[in-house]
Motif scaffolding. Structure first.
Motif, PDB file in Angstrom:
ATOM      1  N   TYR A 207       0.806  -1.220   0.000  1.00  0.00           N
ATOM      2  CA  TYR A 207       0.000   0.000   0.000  1.00  0.00           C
ATOM      3  C   TYR A 207       0.844   1.278   0.000  1.00  0.00           C
ATOM      4  CZ  TYR A 207      -3.597  -3.347   1.380  1.00  0.00           C
ATOM      5  OH  TYR A 207      -4.433  -4.419   1.423  1.00  0.00           O
ATOM      6  N   TYR A 208       1.979   1.256   0.718  1.00  0.00           N
ATOM      7  CA  TYR A 208       2.747   2.486   0.908  1.00  0.00           C
ATOM      8  C   TYR A 208       4.026   2.546   0.074  1.00  0.00           C
ATOM      9  CZ  TYR A 208      -0.370   2.683   4.906  1.00  0.00           C
ATOM     10  OH  TYR A 208      -1.481   2.687   5.706  1.00  0.00           O
ATOM     11  N   ASN A 209       4.355   1.467  -0.614  1.00  0.00           N
ATOM     12  CA  ASN A 209       5.539   1.407  -1.485  1.00  0.00           C
ATOM     13  C   ASN A 209       6.846   1.582  -0.726  1.00  0.00           C
ATOM     14  OD1 ASN A 209       3.868   1.071  -3.747  1.00  0.00           O
ATOM     15  ND2 ASN A 209       3.694   3.295  -4.043  1.00  0.00           N
ATOM     16  N   ASN A 210       6.832   1.391   0.578  1.00  0.00           N
ATOM     17  CA  ASN A 210       8.055   1.501   1.370  1.00  0.00           C
ATOM     18  C   ASN A 210       8.815   0.185   1.343  1.00  0.00           C
ATOM     19  OD1 ASN A 210       7.273   4.103   2.135  1.00  0.00           O
ATOM     20  ND2 ASN A 210       6.087   3.321   3.849  1.00  0.00           N
ATOM     21  N   ASN A 263       8.508   7.249   4.886  1.00  0.00           N
ATOM     22  CA  ASN A 263       8.766   7.620   3.497  1.00  0.00           C
ATOM     23  C   ASN A 263      10.094   8.341   3.314  1.00  0.00           C
ATOM     24  OD1 ASN A 263       6.302   6.644   2.365  1.00  0.00           O
ATOM     25  ND2 ASN A 263       5.232   8.388   3.262  1.00  0.00           N
ATOM     26  N   ASP A 264      10.674   8.790   4.408  1.00  0.00           N
ATOM     27  CA  ASP A 264      11.903   9.576   4.327  1.00  0.00           C
ATOM     28  C   ASP A 264      13.126   8.716   4.640  1.00  0.00           C
ATOM     29  OD1 ASP A 264      10.391  11.886   3.824  1.00  0.00           O
ATOM     30  OD2 ASP A 264      10.075  12.194   5.979  1.00  0.00           O
ATOM     31  N   GLN A 265      14.230   9.048   3.997  1.00  0.00           N
ATOM     32  CA  GLN A 265      15.485   8.370   4.314  1.00  0.00           C
ATOM     33  C   GLN A 265      15.951   8.790   5.706  1.00  0.00           C
ATOM     34  OE1 GLN A 265      17.581  10.070   1.038  1.00  0.00           O
ATOM     35  NE2 GLN A 265      17.253   8.327  -0.328  1.00  0.00           N
ATOM     36  N   SER A 266      16.553   7.864   6.429  1.00  0.00           N
ATOM     37  CA  SER A 266      16.981   8.165   7.796  1.00  0.00           C
ATOM     38  C   SER A 266      18.271   7.429   8.126  1.00  0.00           C
ATOM     39  CB  SER A 266      15.892   7.766   8.802  1.00  0.00           C
ATOM     40  OG  SER A 266      15.754   6.354   8.888  1.00  0.00           O
ATOM     41  N   GLU A 267      19.005   7.978   9.082  1.00  0.00           N
ATOM     42  CA  GLU A 267      20.247   7.348   9.540  1.00  0.00           C
ATOM     43  C   GLU A 267      19.965   5.988  10.173  1.00  0.00           C
ATOM     44  OE1 GLU A 267      23.215   8.164   9.047  1.00  0.00           O
ATOM     45  OE2 GLU A 267      23.292  10.308   8.593  1.00  0.00           O
ATOM     46  N   VAL A 268      18.835   5.893  10.888  1.00  0.00           N
ATOM     47  CA  VAL A 268      18.488   4.625  11.550  1.00  0.00           C
ATOM     48  C   VAL A 268      18.333   3.510  10.518  1.00  0.00           C
ATOM     49  CG1 VAL A 268      16.724   3.431  12.895  1.00  0.00           C
ATOM     50  CG2 VAL A 268      17.403   5.754  13.520  1.00  0.00           C
ATOM     51  N   VAL A 345      17.114   1.788  -6.167  1.00  0.00           N
ATOM     52  CA  VAL A 345      16.130   0.813  -5.690  1.00  0.00           C
ATOM     53  C   VAL A 345      15.860   1.073  -4.216  1.00  0.00           C
ATOM     54  CG1 VAL A 345      15.641  -1.639  -5.338  1.00  0.00           C
ATOM     55  CG2 VAL A 345      16.881  -0.893  -7.373  1.00  0.00           C
ATOM     56  N   HIS A 346      14.595   1.245  -3.875  1.00  0.00           N
ATOM     57  CA  HIS A 346      14.160   1.408  -2.483  1.00  0.00           C
ATOM     58  C   HIS A 346      14.944   2.503  -1.752  1.00  0.00           C
ATOM     59  CE1 HIS A 346      11.574  -1.980  -2.991  1.00  0.00           C
ATOM     60  NE2 HIS A 346      12.555  -2.855  -3.103  1.00  0.00           N
ATOM     61  N   GLN A 347      15.216   3.605  -2.442  1.00  0.00           N
ATOM     62  CA  GLN A 347      15.796   4.819  -1.863  1.00  0.00           C
ATOM     63  C   GLN A 347      17.267   4.710  -1.464  1.00  0.00           C
ATOM     64  OE1 GLN A 347      12.821   5.586   1.369  1.00  0.00           O
ATOM     65  NE2 GLN A 347      12.592   7.541   0.323  1.00  0.00           N
ATOM     66  N   TYR A 348      17.741   3.509  -1.144  1.00  0.00           N
ATOM     67  CA  TYR A 348      19.081   3.380  -0.561  1.00  0.00           C
ATOM     68  C   TYR A 348      20.069   2.622  -1.444  1.00  0.00           C
ATOM     69  CZ  TYR A 348      16.730   4.761   3.770  1.00  0.00           C
ATOM     70  OH  TYR A 348      16.007   5.435   4.723  1.00  0.00           O
ATOM     71  N   PHE A 349      19.585   1.907  -2.447  1.00  0.00           N
ATOM     72  CA  PHE A 349      20.456   1.023  -3.223  1.00  0.00           C
ATOM     73  C   PHE A 349      20.602   1.516  -4.669  1.00  0.00           C
ATOM     74  CE2 PHE A 349      18.759  -1.745   0.097  1.00  0.00           C
ATOM     75  CZ  PHE A 349      19.901  -2.414   0.524  1.00  0.00           C
ATOM     76  N   VAL A 350      21.784   1.272  -5.206  1.00  0.00           N
ATOM     77  CA  VAL A 350      22.017   1.420  -6.645  1.00  0.00           C
ATOM     78  C   VAL A 350      22.102   0.013  -7.220  1.00  0.00           C
ATOM     79  CG1 VAL A 350      23.643   2.142  -8.421  1.00  0.00           C
ATOM     80  CG2 VAL A 350      23.184   3.640  -6.468  1.00  0.00           C
ATOM     81  N   LYS A 351      21.285  -0.253  -8.245  1.00  0.00           N
ATOM     82  CA  LYS A 351      21.240  -1.598  -8.843  1.00  0.00           C
ATOM     83  C   LYS A 351      22.022  -1.594 -10.142  1.00  0.00           C
ATOM     84  CE  LYS A 351      18.071  -5.310 -10.166  1.00  0.00           C
ATOM     85  NZ  LYS A 351      18.528  -5.517 -11.537  1.00  0.00           N
ATOM     86  N   LEU A 352      22.945  -2.516 -10.240  1.00  0.00           N
ATOM     87  CA  LEU A 352      23.747  -2.691 -11.444  1.00  0.00           C
ATOM     88  C   LEU A 352      23.755  -4.184 -11.753  1.00  0.00           C
ATOM     89  CD1 LEU A 352      25.450  -1.003 -13.438  1.00  0.00           C
ATOM     90  CD2 LEU A 352      27.459  -1.590 -12.063  1.00  0.00           C
ATOM     91  N   ASN A 353      23.024  -4.564 -12.810  1.00  0.00           N
ATOM     92  CA  ASN A 353      22.803  -5.970 -13.137  1.00  0.00           C
ATOM     93  C   ASN A 353      22.115  -6.647 -11.948  1.00  0.00           C
ATOM     94  OD1 ASN A 353      24.038  -5.595 -15.682  1.00  0.00           O
ATOM     95  ND2 ASN A 353      26.071  -5.865 -14.759  1.00  0.00           N
ATOM     96  N   ASN A 354      22.706  -7.700 -11.404  1.00  0.00           N
ATOM     97  CA  ASN A 354      22.087  -8.372 -10.247  1.00  0.00           C
ATOM     98  C   ASN A 354      22.792  -8.008  -8.944  1.00  0.00           C
ATOM     99  OD1 ASN A 354      24.474  -9.719 -10.783  1.00  0.00           O
ATOM    100  ND2 ASN A 354      23.680 -11.737 -10.152  1.00  0.00           N
ATOM    101  N   GLY A 360      25.803   4.274   1.838  1.00  0.00           N
ATOM    102  CA  GLY A 360      25.759   4.298   3.295  1.00  0.00           C
ATOM    103  C   GLY A 360      25.773   5.661   3.941  1.00  0.00           C
ATOM    104  N   ARG A 361      25.562   6.745   3.166  1.00  0.00           N
ATOM    105  CA  ARG A 361      25.547   8.089   3.748  1.00  0.00           C
ATOM    106  C   ARG A 361      24.400   8.896   3.179  1.00  0.00           C
ATOM    107  NH1 ARG A 361      31.509  10.744   4.014  1.00  0.00           N
ATOM    108  NH2 ARG A 361      30.136  12.586   4.037  1.00  0.00           N
ATOM    109  N   LEU A 362      23.689   9.584   4.069  1.00  0.00           N
ATOM    110  CA  LEU A 362      22.544  10.376   3.634  1.00  0.00           C
ATOM    111  C   LEU A 362      22.950  11.518   2.714  1.00  0.00           C
ATOM    112  CD1 LEU A 362      20.206  10.725   6.771  1.00  0.00           C
ATOM    113  CD2 LEU A 362      19.762   9.510   4.639  1.00  0.00           C
TER     114      LEU A 362
END
Length: 484
Positions: A207-210, A263-268, A345-354, A360-362
């Motif tokens: 529902y929230y796409n988080n 919905n926001d990126q966080s250090e936690v 991907v999912h705000q925190y990851f960069v996807k390259l192939n698989n 790791g830093r905001l």
């Protein structure tokens, strides 16, 4: 013997007492009671046999009537070696038993649990049997070591020392269950028919796409592919089954994303993802393809590898006539990737192939996100660029490589003019920050000082640049300068 029971003459006793001489209560019978009655007693009255011992000891008891609510004086019964004394303070003369004394004797006769007070002596078999449980069977005068108690409508024998604990088979079992650690149940050997393995899935809330992170147990085919059904595993159940610090952080990190509505990126969340990506148990990772289905199934997940990226982020500044153009690129495993081509991907990851690379830093995530929205191009007029450089680019140089393509390398004479040809000086600055002392290693090039951990280059307004070496290891023989 009971047929020849006699009473003391009235002149020899208290007017409230009636004494049965040459008598023991263990010989009590209805005939004995009838011989000493002064009148007819109706034993069929409701509550007649419900007298309560207010006080009961070995060879002594005091009875009252709480059930009927009728007046009933306390009747005391004292067993002596050769006689029994009954005391009642009613007004009936004690030439014979009064109705209250007679009622007490009938209760003792019909209720064997009450008779125990007069039969418990050092030689009594019941007392001797109980003494065995307490280890007191060889003690003399057991009647001095035990008391009688009336509890739950029955008389029990208890030691006078309240804390004295019996230890027989029953109490041994009770104490073992109460005090000893519970024995671990025997674990049945699992059936070896392609047992399920644990997998981790990076998914998306329907529902929230988080971002959600979940553990599953799944069977696999001969080729190693996951097949349905996927059985969810609660990571909280695994937290207390390990003493490994990395595994505890791993499972704790997963719980952060169990019910994720942020919905926001966080250090936690970044710290939680770092613990997950470390993957101390080398659990296979999968990424859900939410475009196929919102439900996590074997057909909607793909295998991926996750890493914490050592971020090498570059901004390039190019001059185009009256304008300055800033673009960004990220170096991943030696490959330069333009920021607008990155798949986040999912705000925190960069996807390259698989491969999933965790940023790791905001601050890096914000820079990457900004330039992606700008299609990796920011243009400023030359009149606005100097202020932009001062307030934006220069602060960024502490953590990001900023390449100024419009600056030319310094000539030899320019290097000598500014003193950059002299021997470099290594310094450590000490500064105070609340309860801490900060140590900042610095390299001095001529009259210019640059922190060792900075990615800055020396720039001059005369449009030339010097690439300076950066030392990040411990510097021996450094001068110390203090600022407090």
């Amino acid at each position: 013997m009971s047929d020849q029971v006699t009473a003391h003459p009235v002149s020899e006793q208290n007017p409230y007492d009636y004494i049965l001489k040459d008598f023991n209560l263990k010989n009590l019978s209805q005939i004995v009671i009838l011989k000493h009655l002064n009148g007819l007693i109706h034993t069929d009255v409701k509550g007649f046999y419900q007298l309560v011992p207010e006080q009961i000891e070995i060879d002594f008891a005091a009875f009252s009537d709480e059930a009927s609510g009728l007046p009933f004086p306390i009747v005391q019964v004292q067993q002596y070696p050769n006689s029994v004394k009954l005391s009642c303070r009613c007004s009936t003369p004690k030439y014979k038993l009064c109705e209250h004394q007679a009622r007490v004797l009938y209760n003792i006769l019909q209720r064997q649990d009450l008779l125990i007070f007069s039969t418990v002596t050092s030689g009594n078999k019941k007392l001797a049997k109980i003494a065995i449980d307490y280890g007191l069977e060889k003690e003399d005068n057991l009647d001095l070591l035990f008391n009688l108690r009336y509890e739950n409508d029955q008389v029990t024998i208890r030691p006078k020392m309240d804390a004295l604990q019996p230890f027989n088979k029953e109490t041994q079992q009770n104490l073992q269950e109460l005090l000893l650690p519970a024995s671990k149940p025997k674990i049945k050997a699992p059936v070896k028919n392609n047992p399920g393995k644990m997998i981790l899935v990076f998914g998306q809330h329907r529902y929230y796409n988080n971002l959600t992170v979940e553990l599953f147990e799944a069977q696999t085919t001969k080729n190693g592919k996951v097949k349905n059904p996927l059985k969810g595993i609660n990571p909280a159940d695994l937290l207390f089954k390990t003493n490994d610090n990395d595994e505890v952080k791993f499972y704790s990190g997963i719980t952060t994303f169990q019910q994720n509505y942020n919905n926001d990126q966080s250090e936690v969340e970044i710290e939680a993802l770092k613990a997950i990506v470390k993957n101390p148990q080398q659990i296979p990772f999968y990424l859900q393809d939410s475009k196929q289905s919102v439900a996590i199934q074997a057909s909607t997940i793909i295998a991926v590898n996750a890493h914490l990226l050592e971020v090498d982020l570059h901004l390039s500044v190019n001059q185009r006539d009256d304008y300055y153009e800033i673009t960004g690129r990220l170096i991943i495993e030696g490959k330069s990737c333009e920021l607008d081509n990155l798949v986040l991907v999912h705000q925190y990851f960069v996807k390259l192939n698989n491969q999933l690379y965790l940023i790791g830093r905001l601050d890096f995530l914000r820079v990457i996100g900004f330039f992606k929205k700008q299609s990796n191009k920011l243009i400023l007029h030359k009149t606005k660029y100097p202020e932009f450089q001062k307030v934006i680019l220069v602060p960024l140089e502490g953590s990001i490589h900023v390449d100024y393509s419009y600056l030319k390398p310094a000539t030899k004479s320019q290097i000598e003019e500014k003193g950059f040809d002299l021997e470099n000086e290594q310094l450590i600055y000490l500064s105070e920050s609340e309860d801490y002392i900060l140590l900042t290693p610095v390299m001095r090039y001529g009259n210019l000082e640059i922190p060792v951990l900075s990615k800055r280059k020396s720039r001059r307004r005369i449009n030339w640049v010097i690439s300076l070496p950066c030392i990040v290891m411990k510097m021996p023989n450094c001068s110390l300068s203090g600022t407090f």
